[in-house]
Motif scaffolding. Sequence first.
Motif, PDB file in Angstrom:
ATOM      1  N   GLY A  97       0.796  -1.216   0.000  1.00 42.64           N
ATOM      2  CA  GLY A  97       0.000   0.000   0.000  1.00 42.64           C
ATOM      3  C   GLY A  97       0.832   1.271   0.000  1.00 42.64           C
ATOM      4  O   GLY A  97       0.454   2.267  -0.615  1.00 42.64           O
ATOM      5  N   LEU A  98       1.960   1.268   0.677  1.00 37.91           N
ATOM      6  CA  LEU A  98       2.825   2.443   0.693  1.00 37.91           C
ATOM      7  C   LEU A  98       3.347   2.747  -0.714  1.00 37.91           C
ATOM      8  O   LEU A  98       3.392   3.905  -1.137  1.00 37.91           O
ATOM      9  CB  LEU A  98       3.987   2.229   1.661  1.00 37.91           C
ATOM     10  CG  LEU A  98       3.617   2.059   3.132  1.00 37.91           C
ATOM     11  CD1 LEU A  98       4.866   1.818   3.969  1.00 37.91           C
ATOM     12  CD2 LEU A  98       2.860   3.271   3.653  1.00 37.91           C
ATOM     13  N   GLN A 104       1.082   5.535  -7.496  1.00 36.51           N
ATOM     14  CA  GLN A 104      -0.118   5.414  -8.313  1.00 36.51           C
ATOM     15  C   GLN A 104      -1.248   6.374  -7.968  1.00 36.51           C
ATOM     16  O   GLN A 104      -2.000   6.772  -8.862  1.00 36.51           O
ATOM     17  CB  GLN A 104      -0.643   3.962  -8.244  1.00 36.51           C
ATOM     18  CG  GLN A 104       0.304   2.949  -8.864  1.00 36.51           C
ATOM     19  CD  GLN A 104      -0.142   1.513  -8.624  1.00 36.51           C
ATOM     20  OE1 GLN A 104       0.390   0.828  -7.760  1.00 36.51           O
ATOM     21  NE2 GLN A 104      -1.115   1.062  -9.380  1.00 36.51           N
ATOM     22  N   VAL A 105      -1.385   6.747  -6.713  1.00 37.28           N
ATOM     23  CA  VAL A 105      -2.531   7.577  -6.333  1.00 37.28           C
ATOM     24  C   VAL A 105      -2.244   9.044  -6.662  1.00 37.28           C
ATOM     25  O   VAL A 105      -1.266   9.612  -6.169  1.00 37.28           O
ATOM     26  CB  VAL A 105      -2.842   7.425  -4.835  1.00 37.28           C
ATOM     27  CG1 VAL A 105      -4.102   8.224  -4.482  1.00 37.28           C
ATOM     28  CG2 VAL A 105      -3.026   5.952  -4.462  1.00 37.28           C
ATOM     29  N   PRO A 106      -3.087   9.674  -7.485  1.00 36.44           N
ATOM     30  CA  PRO A 106      -2.834  11.056  -7.907  1.00 36.44           C
ATOM     31  C   PRO A 106      -3.068  12.077  -6.792  1.00 36.44           C
ATOM     32  O   PRO A 106      -3.711  11.787  -5.781  1.00 36.44           O
ATOM     33  CB  PRO A 106      -3.853  11.271  -9.042  1.00 36.44           C
ATOM     34  CG  PRO A 106      -4.317   9.907  -9.431  1.00 36.44           C
ATOM     35  CD  PRO A 106      -4.241   9.085  -8.186  1.00 36.44           C
ATOM     36  N   ARG A 130       7.162   1.177  10.695  1.00 33.79           N
ATOM     37  CA  ARG A 130       5.779   1.552  10.951  1.00 33.79           C
ATOM     38  C   ARG A 130       5.175   2.297   9.758  1.00 33.79           C
ATOM     39  O   ARG A 130       5.832   3.110   9.112  1.00 33.79           O
ATOM     40  CB  ARG A 130       5.682   2.401  12.215  1.00 33.79           C
ATOM     41  CG  ARG A 130       5.921   1.614  13.492  1.00 33.79           C
ATOM     42  CD  ARG A 130       5.868   2.490  14.729  1.00 33.79           C
ATOM     43  NE  ARG A 130       5.845   1.687  15.951  1.00 33.79           N
ATOM     44  CZ  ARG A 130       5.844   2.177  17.179  1.00 33.79           C
ATOM     45  NH1 ARG A 130       5.895   3.494  17.357  1.00 33.79           N
ATOM     46  NH2 ARG A 130       5.809   1.375  18.226  1.00 33.79           N
ATOM     47  N   VAL A 131       3.893   2.018   9.521  1.00 28.84           N
ATOM     48  CA  VAL A 131       3.179   2.646   8.406  1.00 28.84           C
ATOM     49  C   VAL A 131       3.120   4.155   8.561  1.00 28.84           C
ATOM     50  O   VAL A 131       3.284   4.903   7.585  1.00 28.84           O
ATOM     51  CB  VAL A 131       1.753   2.057   8.302  1.00 28.84           C
ATOM     52  CG1 VAL A 131       0.860   2.942   7.444  1.00 28.84           C
ATOM     53  CG2 VAL A 131       1.806   0.642   7.731  1.00 28.84           C
ATOM     54  N   MET A 132       2.885   4.605   9.781  1.00 28.27           N
ATOM     55  CA  MET A 132       2.758   6.041  10.002  1.00 28.27           C
ATOM     56  C   MET A 132       4.149   6.666  10.064  1.00 28.27           C
ATOM     57  O   MET A 132       4.685   6.988  11.120  1.00 28.27           O
ATOM     58  CB  MET A 132       1.976   6.293  11.285  1.00 28.27           C
ATOM     59  CG  MET A 132       0.555   5.745  11.246  1.00 28.27           C
ATOM     60  SD  MET A 132      -0.493   6.549  10.007  1.00 28.27           S
ATOM     61  CE  MET A 132      -0.839   8.083  10.846  1.00 28.27           C
ATOM     62  N   PHE A 136       4.928   8.350   4.141  1.00 27.39           N
ATOM     63  CA  PHE A 136       3.517   8.048   3.927  1.00 27.39           C
ATOM     64  C   PHE A 136       2.655   9.255   4.246  1.00 27.39           C
ATOM     65  O   PHE A 136       1.695   9.563   3.524  1.00 27.39           O
ATOM     66  CB  PHE A 136       3.090   6.855   4.778  1.00 27.39           C
ATOM     67  CG  PHE A 136       1.599   6.616   4.772  1.00 27.39           C
ATOM     68  CD1 PHE A 136       0.936   6.276   3.603  1.00 27.39           C
ATOM     69  CD2 PHE A 136       0.859   6.745   5.950  1.00 27.39           C
ATOM     70  CE1 PHE A 136      -0.437   6.065   3.592  1.00 27.39           C
ATOM     71  CE2 PHE A 136      -0.513   6.529   5.945  1.00 27.39           C
ATOM     72  CZ  PHE A 136      -1.161   6.192   4.764  1.00 27.39           C
ATOM     73  N   LEU A 137       2.964   9.961   5.318  1.00 27.66           N
ATOM     74  CA  LEU A 137       2.170  11.132   5.687  1.00 27.66           C
ATOM     75  C   LEU A 137       2.255  12.219   4.613  1.00 27.66           C
ATOM     76  O   LEU A 137       1.264  12.918   4.357  1.00 27.66           O
ATOM     77  CB  LEU A 137       2.627  11.671   7.037  1.00 27.66           C
ATOM     78  CG  LEU A 137       2.275  10.774   8.231  1.00 27.66           C
ATOM     79  CD1 LEU A 137       2.947  11.285   9.494  1.00 27.66           C
ATOM     80  CD2 LEU A 137       0.763  10.684   8.422  1.00 27.66           C
TER      81      LEU A 137
END
Length: 213
Positions: A97-98, A104-106, A130-132, A136-137
């Motif tokens: 997801g990262l 990919q996410v505009p 860690r995801v956070m 990522f932010l």
Amino acid sequence: MGRRALPKIDQTLDLSRHFYKVETLPAPWDPVAIFGREAPLEIELGSGKGLFLQNAAMGTPERNFLGVEVAYKYAKFIGHRLAKRGITNAIAVHGDGLKMFREQVPDASLAAVHVYFPDPWWKARHHKRRVMNESFLEDVVRTLQPGGKLHFWTDVKDYFDSALELIAQVTPLVGPLAVPEREAEHDLDFRTHFERRTRLHGEPVYRSEFVKQ
């Protein structure tokens, strides 16, 4: 709390409408090609067994939901869960997801980002996993539309505190806004299975919400 074994799924059920891999998502990014309509899009990072996707999609049919899960068997189980119930405004995606957010996410394409009970990576030397994290932010801020929201919940107080401190340091998001706990109306009336298990064990859940101005 570790993950329990998944129920068996119906291998004859067609998942083509509900289950993707990150690499099979439309390129360039095109949610209309997936959902067949224009609608506000929300993404959940780390969807587990898919309880949030199921309940959110059924409760707000005017929105689309994409849940990305790194564990293949869980992502496929979510796809099965959605397909079995004929839910047309939610899909499960298997993959990183990262990486998906990063590549990919505009910009300004999301109404909300959801992160619930991510792996806490308990050892200090593993906290960088860690995801956070800062990268990522930055992608959360970039991909949220004005007025878009970041929802972050965890049952680990240290993770919660450090994530909120990082959000304040590296993003312009407004928050944290209070998210009150509500009584469950039935056995699966929880945000996720992790919330259900945590609350049934009498343990606290730390909730936060942030808004992009």
